[in-house]
Design a protein around this motif. Structure first.
Motif, PDB file in Angstrom:
ATOM      1  N   VAL B  97      41.929 -26.440 -36.106  1.00  0.00           N
ATOM      2  CA  VAL B  97      40.060 -26.256 -37.101  1.00  0.00           C
ATOM      3  C   VAL B  97      40.265 -25.698 -38.372  1.00  0.00           C
ATOM      4  O   VAL B  97      40.097 -25.921 -39.777  1.00  0.00           O
ATOM      5  N   VAL B  98      41.054 -24.126 -38.231  1.00  0.00           N
ATOM      6  CA  VAL B  98      41.347 -23.462 -39.543  1.00  0.00           C
ATOM      7  C   VAL B  98      43.220 -23.619 -39.642  1.00  0.00           C
ATOM      8  O   VAL B  98      43.788 -24.228 -38.643  1.00  0.00           O
ATOM      9  N   PHE B 106      44.548 -14.260 -36.976  1.00  0.00           N
ATOM     10  CA  PHE B 106      43.184 -14.048 -36.310  1.00  0.00           C
ATOM     11  C   PHE B 106      43.441 -13.566 -34.781  1.00  0.00           C
ATOM     12  O   PHE B 106      42.793 -13.095 -34.034  1.00  0.00           O
ATOM     13  N   PHE B 110      41.692 -10.241 -33.203  1.00  0.00           N
ATOM     14  CA  PHE B 110      41.467 -10.150 -32.516  1.00  0.00           C
ATOM     15  C   PHE B 110      42.026  -9.370 -31.088  1.00  0.00           C
ATOM     16  O   PHE B 110      41.772  -8.969 -30.130  1.00  0.00           O
ATOM     17  N   ARG B 184      49.356 -23.937 -25.538  1.00  0.00           N
ATOM     18  CA  ARG B 184      50.967 -24.204 -25.536  1.00  0.00           C
ATOM     19  C   ARG B 184      52.174 -25.212 -24.997  1.00  0.00           C
ATOM     20  O   ARG B 184      53.074 -25.903 -25.370  1.00  0.00           O
ATOM     21  N   ALA B 185      51.362 -25.149 -23.814  1.00  0.00           N
ATOM     22  CA  ALA B 185      52.558 -25.452 -22.814  1.00  0.00           C
ATOM     23  C   ALA B 185      52.238 -26.764 -22.487  1.00  0.00           C
ATOM     24  O   ALA B 185      53.120 -27.570 -21.897  1.00  0.00           O
TER      25      ALA B 185
ATOM     26  N   MET C   1      49.834 -29.867 -35.609  1.00  0.00           N
ATOM     27  CA  MET C   1      48.879 -29.861 -34.627  1.00  0.00           C
ATOM     28  C   MET C   1      47.796 -30.443 -35.169  1.00  0.00           C
ATOM     29  O   MET C   1      46.542 -31.044 -34.667  1.00  0.00           O
ATOM     30  N   ASN C   2      47.293 -30.947 -36.758  1.00  0.00           N
ATOM     31  CA  ASN C   2      46.126 -30.763 -37.530  1.00  0.00           C
ATOM     32  C   ASN C   2      46.542 -32.742 -37.600  1.00  0.00           C
ATOM     33  O   ASN C   2      44.712 -33.171 -37.532  1.00  0.00           O
ATOM     34  N   THR C   3      47.144 -33.128 -36.540  1.00  0.00           N
ATOM     35  CA  THR C   3      47.011 -34.786 -36.525  1.00  0.00           C
ATOM     36  C   THR C   3      46.113 -34.895 -35.099  1.00  0.00           C
ATOM     37  O   THR C   3      45.403 -35.949 -34.719  1.00  0.00           O
ATOM     38  N   ARG C   4      46.362 -33.680 -33.831  1.00  0.00           N
ATOM     39  CA  ARG C   4      45.651 -33.892 -32.769  1.00  0.00           C
ATOM     40  C   ARG C   4      43.837 -34.010 -33.295  1.00  0.00           C
ATOM     41  O   ARG C   4      43.586 -34.943 -32.571  1.00  0.00           O
ATOM     42  N   LEU C   5      43.780 -33.356 -33.792  1.00  0.00           N
ATOM     43  CA  LEU C   5      41.840 -33.490 -33.758  1.00  0.00           C
ATOM     44  C   LEU C   5      41.912 -34.151 -35.793  1.00  0.00           C
ATOM     45  O   LEU C   5      42.598 -32.643 -35.983  1.00  0.00           O
ATOM     46  N   GLN C   7      38.875 -33.227 -38.152  1.00  0.00           N
ATOM     47  CA  GLN C   7      38.256 -32.363 -38.224  1.00  0.00           C
ATOM     48  C   GLN C   7      37.588 -32.581 -39.516  1.00  0.00           C
ATOM     49  O   GLN C   7      37.470 -32.861 -40.902  1.00  0.00           O
ATOM     50  N   SER C  11      33.046 -28.988 -39.766  1.00  0.00           N
ATOM     51  CA  SER C  11      33.301 -28.372 -38.493  1.00  0.00           C
ATOM     52  C   SER C  11      34.086 -26.793 -38.603  1.00  0.00           C
ATOM     53  O   SER C  11      34.690 -25.818 -38.734  1.00  0.00           O
ATOM     54  N   ARG C  12      34.644 -27.158 -39.984  1.00  0.00           N
ATOM     55  CA  ARG C  12      36.359 -26.558 -40.352  1.00  0.00           C
ATOM     56  C   ARG C  12      35.554 -25.224 -41.303  1.00  0.00           C
ATOM     57  O   ARG C  12      35.579 -23.762 -40.748  1.00  0.00           O
ATOM     58  N   ALA C  15      33.628 -22.711 -38.060  1.00  0.00           N
ATOM     59  CA  ALA C  15      34.267 -22.205 -37.512  1.00  0.00           C
ATOM     60  C   ALA C  15      35.396 -20.741 -37.965  1.00  0.00           C
ATOM     61  O   ALA C  15      35.100 -20.077 -37.891  1.00  0.00           O
ATOM     62  N   THR C  16      35.371 -21.308 -39.281  1.00  0.00           N
ATOM     63  CA  THR C  16      36.443 -20.584 -39.808  1.00  0.00           C
ATOM     64  C   THR C  16      35.321 -19.391 -39.629  1.00  0.00           C
ATOM     65  O   THR C  16      35.389 -17.919 -39.868  1.00  0.00           O
ATOM     66  N   LEU C  18      32.643 -18.025 -37.702  1.00  0.00           N
ATOM     67  CA  LEU C  18      32.498 -18.073 -36.547  1.00  0.00           C
ATOM     68  C   LEU C  18      34.183 -17.381 -36.185  1.00  0.00           C
ATOM     69  O   LEU C  18      33.718 -15.129 -36.085  1.00  0.00           O
ATOM     70  N   LEU C  19      34.983 -17.309 -36.969  1.00  0.00           N
ATOM     71  CA  LEU C  19      36.172 -16.620 -36.370  1.00  0.00           C
ATOM     72  C   LEU C  19      36.320 -15.470 -37.368  1.00  0.00           C
ATOM     73  O   LEU C  19      36.603 -14.302 -37.122  1.00  0.00           O
ATOM     74  N   GLY C  20      35.749 -15.652 -38.867  1.00  0.00           N
ATOM     75  CA  GLY C  20      36.085 -14.132 -39.624  1.00  0.00           C
ATOM     76  C   GLY C  20      34.645 -13.464 -39.041  1.00  0.00           C
ATOM     77  O   GLY C  20      35.264 -12.579 -39.216  1.00  0.00           O
ATOM     78  N   THR C 272      56.157 -21.650 -27.311  1.00  0.00           N
ATOM     79  CA  THR C 272      55.547 -23.144 -27.982  1.00  0.00           C
ATOM     80  C   THR C 272      55.828 -23.772 -26.355  1.00  0.00           C
ATOM     81  O   THR C 272      54.529 -25.045 -25.988  1.00  0.00           O
ATOM     82  N   ALA C 273      56.558 -24.121 -25.536  1.00  0.00           N
ATOM     83  CA  ALA C 273      56.995 -25.296 -24.590  1.00  0.00           C
ATOM     84  C   ALA C 273      56.267 -24.429 -23.173  1.00  0.00           C
ATOM     85  O   ALA C 273      57.881 -23.462 -23.350  1.00  0.00           O
TER      86      ALA C 273
END
Lengths: 446, 294, 277
Positions: B97-98, B106, B110, B184-185, C1-5, C7, C11-12, C15-16, C18-20, C272-273
């Motif tokens: 999303v970001v 981030f 954190f 990620r797994a 990963m952007n393809t997953r959902l 947005q 909402s972007r 979220a930014t 909130l995280l900020g 990652t894996a």
């Protein structure tokens, strides 16, 4: 007093050089004597362990210099010094003691802390040594008495300390106060004037609970008859009378009133003593109850520009205790009975507390040496010099509350004193808890 | 012969770990058991056998029960923030999303509080929490919530919650990173399948991410609970249990008993209570996890 | 990963934001620490939120003069040795627990797990005696041994969780090829686990670097003391020059921060894996 001090300074200025020279010569003579007195010992290797609580750089300089000077004059002696800061020392000494590895020379707080070691046979009775000529005239009797139990002397004092109200002269003038208070009614008047002038009278931080003990201990000394207090602190009072003197509740009431009357800043429990001191040094309040050893820290602050002085805790008219006692104690060293060469340990301590070394100590660390004549205008501020005069003139010292009684009773006292600053308990409730802790401790001791 | 050697191999390989644990963790624990049935001070060499006396004392000690309540508060809040909260945070960071770069920033931001020494954290937050000049109260006043201002560490009601909050600040990012590793797994095909089925962000979090990181969650929850049970240093550096014992947890009370009040035997009894309670909490947790797993 | 959902922009932004805010809340105190390490003592307490009136650069050399360099070298030594030992021993133990079937495995696993709940504080008394008996008081070992021991339980569990996802066949295949237990561990498992090892090393490195109580209690000579204990020589609660202390704290934190920044990319990338499953 003010007159005496200016004379002293003038005399000090012309005498600095001569005094320093004399001190140096004395030190030389001292070393030569100490070295010459025991010629036969030169071959025997002696290793002493030495644990104390002053790792700050200036202190390290002093101790290193002193040890180096001593071992140079006595090549057969090695001194393994270890220094741990005040807070961690409390844990360190306990772990070391629990293992049975008592250091040859170590620091202890006077009062119950030392008495525990005496009961456990972990400190040497130094009375026979102190009776020898080389120790005469070195410490005042009051200083030595701090380490006295049942007529025997157990410790060699290093520095002197006592609690005083420091005050900001400019703020006092602003509020129209001409002289520091000597009695409680005068003190009340001073605080009222300061409040009327919208000046915070006293900075107080009790977040670390030891800071409360100085006020409470002082009020106890002024309001509880001396014999009753001493017997209660030692848990020697019969169970039905233990900590029941009305003076104790009265003492806590006096202490609480300093908050409710608005003399202390709000919520002292939210500030450490260091923060309260910083506020006072920055000129944001007009008084701070602080230790003589901390006087030197005013250097370079706004307080110094404003001008400051000090006065002892004012006397309480009609108080059933002793109004001429000061709260404070020396810090010093004890010797382990397991030490293989107590005469060498004492010889080293003797060297450490010669007038020359005492002067060095005060010059380097800015703390007040316990050695008579070691603190002079050459190495200390006029306020410190007068502080020492006041201590010497005092009838006696009241040791810090939290080191003067069994630790769990002390803990109950400290927690209760915080509760009073938070307004969550009454003086009577606090004393009930203190008494309960004392009864339990007394039961376990018997 | 070779087979016997083969059979011994696992034990030999484990022996250094077991030996170190035995000498430096479990042997001291045995000493603690011995302490707990004695009355002794580290400063004097006398020991007195008191049987279960210390435990009876403990049962009637209001400070101990108050401290235990503190541990439960600690555990509950930590599970909420450091496990549930960190998982959500990790999912957001990984959802894309970001942007990638921003999410990396981030993540690092954190995580950083967890690398600081406890002395830094204690000093820092003591000043942040100050009434008047402190940051927290200043912010509250700035946003018009001045009525909520407190002498945070100085009031009996707010001291412990304030400390608990600092721990969340310190550790949530750390667990977030560990959760990211877990997320990620999860094979990305599962997410894609969910998306094709029309699952929104919330549903795919609930049905894919949460089950996907279950193992990690169990380990994190376990560590969080154990950590909450034996927490000591943050409390000691911030308030030392004060004011008026209000912010004590079992660990800080134990330390005070052993190193201030010179009641090592009694402190040993508190240590025993901590150990047993942690073991029960951990056992329940594992049992619960196994049951819901199967 | 952007393809997953996919947005929505709104909402972007949410979220930014909130995280900020969270990131600001997290980092601001550290910024404060940095800022205040350049102040005078009075300023720190009185104007804690302002920029320094005059930047006291001298605080840093002053802090360094207290022998920080020397203490830091000790910290580096103790941390490096401890971390290497912890990671190697833990990896071996995790490997055996995951791949081998043997009598008592469950019990031994529980014994290691139980190590997580032992509180070290009261154990200082017996630990001191144990150190004395072993003759390691006042040596680097007096820090390394307990640092290692208290790091093992968590590390074993962490690595075990990771190794669970490596197919067992790999171990079996290697053993059929005639590789012994140790060789299979060394040449098959260890390389596969590299990212997890890096994570474990980082976590343990942080812990050992910040350890205080063991170092304070078991080591007396200044020559051996690590940074955490060295920092206390700035003074206790009674005697302290705070900004210089803060400068010292900033200095003492930098190596860990640098290591983390250097390593995080590597292990985050590598993980990652199939990580902690």
């Amino acid at each position: 007093m003010a007159l005496g001090y200016s004379q002293q300074t003038e005399e000090g200025i012309c005498n600095v050089k001569r005094r320093q020279f004399a001190a140096g010569a004395l030190a030389l003579a001292g070393t030569a004597l100490a070295g010459g007195a025991r010629p036969g010992r030169a071959e025997e290797k002696v290793v002493l362990s030495f644990l104390h609580k002053w790792p700050e750089p200036d202190n390290v300089v002093f101790f290193n210099n002193a040890i180096e000077a001593y071992t140079k004059a006595h090549p057969n002696v090695t001194i393994n010094a270890e220094a741990v800061a005040d807070e961690p020392y409390k844990a360190k000494i306990r772990v070391v003691m629990a293992s049975g590895d008592v250091p040859d020379i170590y620091f202890t707080w006077v009062g119950e802390f030392t008495r525990q070691f005496i009961r456990g046979g972990r400190v040497l009775d130094l009375s026979p040594y102190l009776a020898k000529p080389e120790w005469q005239g070195r410490f005042s009797q009051a200083t030595l008495n701090a380490y006295r139990t049942d007529g025997k002397f157990y410790g060699i004092p290093l520095n002197l300390d006592a609690k005083f109200f420091m005050y900001n002269k400019t703020l006092f003038e602003k509020a129209g106060i001409s002289a520091p208070p000597a009695t409680w009614p005068q003190f009340e008047a001073v605080c009222d004037k300061l409040k009327a002038a919208k000046i915070q009278p006293i900075s107080f931080g009790s977040q670390l609970a030891w800071a409360t003990s100085h006020y409470v201990g002082d009020f106890n000394a002024k309001l509880v008859p001396i014999a009753v207090r001493e017997s209660d602190y030692l848990l020697k009072t019969p169970a039905d009378k233990l900590f029941t003197d009305p003076g104790y509740v009265q003492a806590l009431e006096y202490y609480t009133s300093m908050l409710t009357k608005g003399w202390f800043n709000k919520t002292p429990n939210a500030f450490t003593h260091a923060v309260a001191r910083a506020a006072f040094h920055a000129g944001r309040s007009s008084m701070l109850y602080d230790e003589l050893v901390s006087f030197g820290r005013a250097a370079g602050t706004k307080l110094e520009k404003d001008g400051w002085d000090f006065f002892p805790m004012p006397a309480i008219p009609g108080g059933r205790g002793d109004q001429a006692l000061l709260t404070g104690a020396p810090d010093g060293f004890v010797v382990s009975p397991k030490c293989k060469h107590p005469e060498v340990a004492l010889d080293f301590l003797n060297f450490l507390t010669t007038r020359a070394q005492g002067a060095e100590y005060t010059r380097i660390t800015k703390r007040t040496s316990a050695v008579i004549g070691a603190v002079t205008s050459a190495n200390a501020s006029p306020q410190v010099l007068r502080g020492i005069d006041v201590i010497n003139a005092a009838k006696g010292m009241v040791i810090w509350l939290d080191t003067d009684m069994e630790s769990r009773v002390g803990s109950a006292y400290l927690a209760g004193a915080q509760a009073l600053m938070g307004g969550t308990e009454t003086p009577a409730q606090v004393m009930a808890k203190v008494r309960a802790a004392a009864l339990q401790a007394q039961k376990e001791r018997s | 012969m070779a087979r016997i050697l083969n059979r011994l191999e696992p034990y030999v390989a484990l022996s250094p770990v077991l030996a170190l644990l035995a000498i430096f963790l479990y042997l001291p624990l045995v000493f603690d058991v011995i302490y707990s049935v004695h009355d002794w001070s580290s400063l004097s060499p006398t020991w007195r056998y008191v049987g279960l006396g210390n435990f009876r004392l403990l049962w009637n000690d209001p400070i101990f029960w108050h401290g235990l309540r503190g541990n439960f508060l600690y555990a509950a809040v930590s599970l909420l923030c450091q496990v549930a909260g960190a998982l959500v945070l990790a999912a957001i960071l990984e959802s894309g999303v970001v942007g990638r770069r921003l999410s990396g920033f981030f993540r690092v931001a954190f995580f950083i509080p967890s690398i600081l020494p406890i002395t830094v954290i204690g000093l820092l937050w003591q000043i942040l929490y100050q009434p008047d000049g402190g940051l927290i109260d200043q912010v509250l006043q700035a946003v018009g919530l001045g009525g909520f201002a407190h002498a945070w560490l100085g009031e009996e009601a707010t001291a412990l919650p304030s400390i608990v909050a600092v721990s969340q600040w310190q550790w949530t990012g750390y667990l977030t990173v560990l959760f990211i590793v877990g997320i990620r797994a999860i094979p990305s095909e599962i997410y894609e399948a969910a998306a094709i089925d029309g699952a929104g962000a919330l549903r795919s979090f609930w049905h894919v991410t949460v089950p996907g990181v279950q193992e990690t969650t169990i380990l994190m929850a376990l560590i969080t609970i154990f950590g909450a049970m034996k927490v000591f240093d943050i409390v000691w550096v911030m308030t030392a249990g004060g004011p008026n014992n209000a912010s004590h947890v079992m660990g800080s009370y134990m330390y005070q008993l052993a190193f201030r009040d010179d009641r090592v035997g009694y402190a040993g009894a508190v240590a025993m209570a901590m150990f047993v309670l942690s073991a029960i909490a951990g056992g329940l947790q594992i049992w619960h996890a196994r049951r819901s797993h199967s | 990963m952007n393809t997953r959902l996919r947005q929505a922009p709104r909402s972007r932004a949410a979220a930014t934001l909130l995280l900020g805010v969270l990131a600001l809340g997290t980092l601001y105190p550290l910024f404060w620490l940095f800022l205040n390490s350049f102040k005078l003592n009075d300023e720190l307490f009185e104007q804690s939120w302002k920029f320094p009136e005059a930047w006291q650069w001298g605080n840093y050399p002053k802090a360094w003069q207290y022998g920080l360099g020397h203490f830091m070298a000790n910290s580096v030594l103790v941390t490096t040795v401890s971390v290497v030992v912890i990671v190697l021993l833990s990896a071996l133990a995790a490997y055996v627990l995951t791949t081998q079937r043997f009598r008592g495995r469950g019990v031994l696993h529980a014994v290691i797990l139980g190590g997580l709940i032992v509180p070290p504080e009261v154990s200082l008394f017996p630990l001191f005696k144990i150190m004395k008996t072993l003759g390691v008081l006042d040596t680097y070992f007096a820090m390394i041994l307990p640092d290692v021991a208290y790091g093992l339980p968590f590390t074993v569990l962490l690595l075990r969780a990771y190794m669970m996802v490596i197919p067992l066949e790999m171990a079996e295949a290697a053993r059929i090829d005639g590789a012994g237990l140790l060789r299979c561990f060394w040449s098959v498992y260890l390389p596969l686990c590299r990212p997890a090892l890096a994570a474990a090393a980082l976590v343990q490195g942080m812990r050992v670097w910040n350890e205080f109580v063991f170092a304070l209690t078991f080591v007396g000579r200044d020559a051996l003391r690590p940074l955490t204990v060295g920092l206390t020589t700035f003074g206790d609660s009674l005697q302290t020059d705070w900004p210089v202390l803060l400068a010292g704290l900033v200095i003492s934190t930098l190596p860990v921060l640098a290591t983390f920044l250097a390593m995080q990319r590597q292990f985050m990338g590598g993980l990652t894996a199939g990580a902690l499953k």
